[in-house]
Design an enzyme around this catalytic site. Sequence first.
Site, PDB file in Angstrom:
ATOM      1  N   SER A  38      -2.132  -0.855  -1.186  1.00  0.00           N
ATOM      2  CA  SER A  38      -3.372  -1.255  -0.764  1.00  0.00           C
ATOM      3  C   SER A  38      -4.299  -0.685  -1.890  1.00  0.00           C
ATOM      4  CB  SER A  38      -3.648  -0.680   0.502  1.00  0.00           C
ATOM      5  OG  SER A  38      -3.449   0.690   0.518  1.00  0.00           O
ATOM      6  N   HIS A  70       1.881 -11.753   6.396  1.00  0.00           N
ATOM      7  CA  HIS A  70       1.244 -12.510   5.548  1.00  0.00           C
ATOM      8  C   HIS A  70       2.284 -13.150   4.622  1.00  0.00           C
ATOM      9  CE1 HIS A  70       1.763  -8.777   3.769  1.00  0.00           C
ATOM     10  NE2 HIS A  70       1.776  -9.381   2.157  1.00  0.00           N
ATOM     11  N   ARG A  95       5.701  -5.519   0.365  1.00  0.00           N
ATOM     12  CA  ARG A  95       6.274  -4.087   0.617  1.00  0.00           C
ATOM     13  C   ARG A  95       6.770  -3.818   1.988  1.00  0.00           C
ATOM     14  NH1 ARG A  95       3.081   0.838  -1.754  1.00  0.00           N
ATOM     15  NH2 ARG A  95       4.847   1.707  -2.780  1.00  0.00           N
ATOM     16  N   GLU A 196      -1.705  11.067  10.335  1.00  0.00           N
ATOM     17  CA  GLU A 196      -1.549  12.698  10.757  1.00  0.00           C
ATOM     18  C   GLU A 196      -2.737  13.266  11.659  1.00  0.00           C
ATOM     19  OE1 GLU A 196       0.142  10.784   7.719  1.00  0.00           O
ATOM     20  OE2 GLU A 196      -1.839  11.390   7.564  1.00  0.00           O
TER      21      GLU A 196
END
Length: 274
Positions: A38, A70, A95, A196
């Site tokens: 990204s 997509h 990915r 996290e």
Amino acid sequence: PDLDDPTTDPFDVAAAAAEYIAAKTGVPSHDIALVLGSGWGGAAELIGDVVAEIPTAEIPGFVSPAVQGHRSTTRSIRVERPDGAVRHALVLGSRTHLYEGLGPRRVVHGVRTAAAAGCETVILTNGCGSVHIGWRPGQPVLIKDHLNLTGQTPLEGAKFADMTDVYTPRLRDIARTVDPDLPEGVYAQFHGPQYETPAEVKMASLMGADLVGMSTALEAIAARHCRMDVLGISLATNLAAGISPHPLSHEEVLAAGQEAGPRISDLLARVIKQ
Ligand SMILES: Nc1nc2[nH]c(I)nc2c(=O)[nH]1
């Protein structure tokens, strides 16, 4: 051959994918692979001319657009170096993240396919969080090592791969000649998809991590096992949870990523043309 069948050898699927790519692009062998995370989408156009573009879902072993969410294409790009040498770059169109639950084989299929296609180098890029308040959103960081906190690995069986220098020092040196101000950091891969907690960020920081993300480490392990040189570059798009008393809004994070786009794409193009 089906990657989801445990009896399938994943390297057979990577070989089939590489054959498909060679046939469809007309490029018999590629030299360098890029995985664009990204914020890194704009880099491909800057590194050379697109020789061919194929829908990623058509390549054996890659997941369908329905799963990816997509439509993506995998591109073969002709890179001309200053000395006139020509290199063929394979820009992987998609990915798969571990958090999609499709297993580590899928996560590293692109890297294994690139190795089977002839690539001796893979550049892994990503967007991630920074544990350092000074590494503001939009800051690119060279990865010097990683912490694989996923508890998983793409390697199956007694593949006791050596992991010293996973992130090839020679490539990091090249990146630093292009941009001497590039900081280096340790990247911790969490499973995700949740971000996290502040306690987990503190844990990662105490363990030596500078960056926290949800990709890259497993791909680097697989790349190293395939004897590829690896360059990892992160785009710190946000401060990790708990680092700043007033966290940035999602809009601010997106804006930082957009703003950094041209600069990091130019950096990547210059590194590849070295
Ligand atoms: N794990 C993790 N992944 C990320 N990806 C991005 I963009 N930001 C983060 C983050 O803060 N943590």
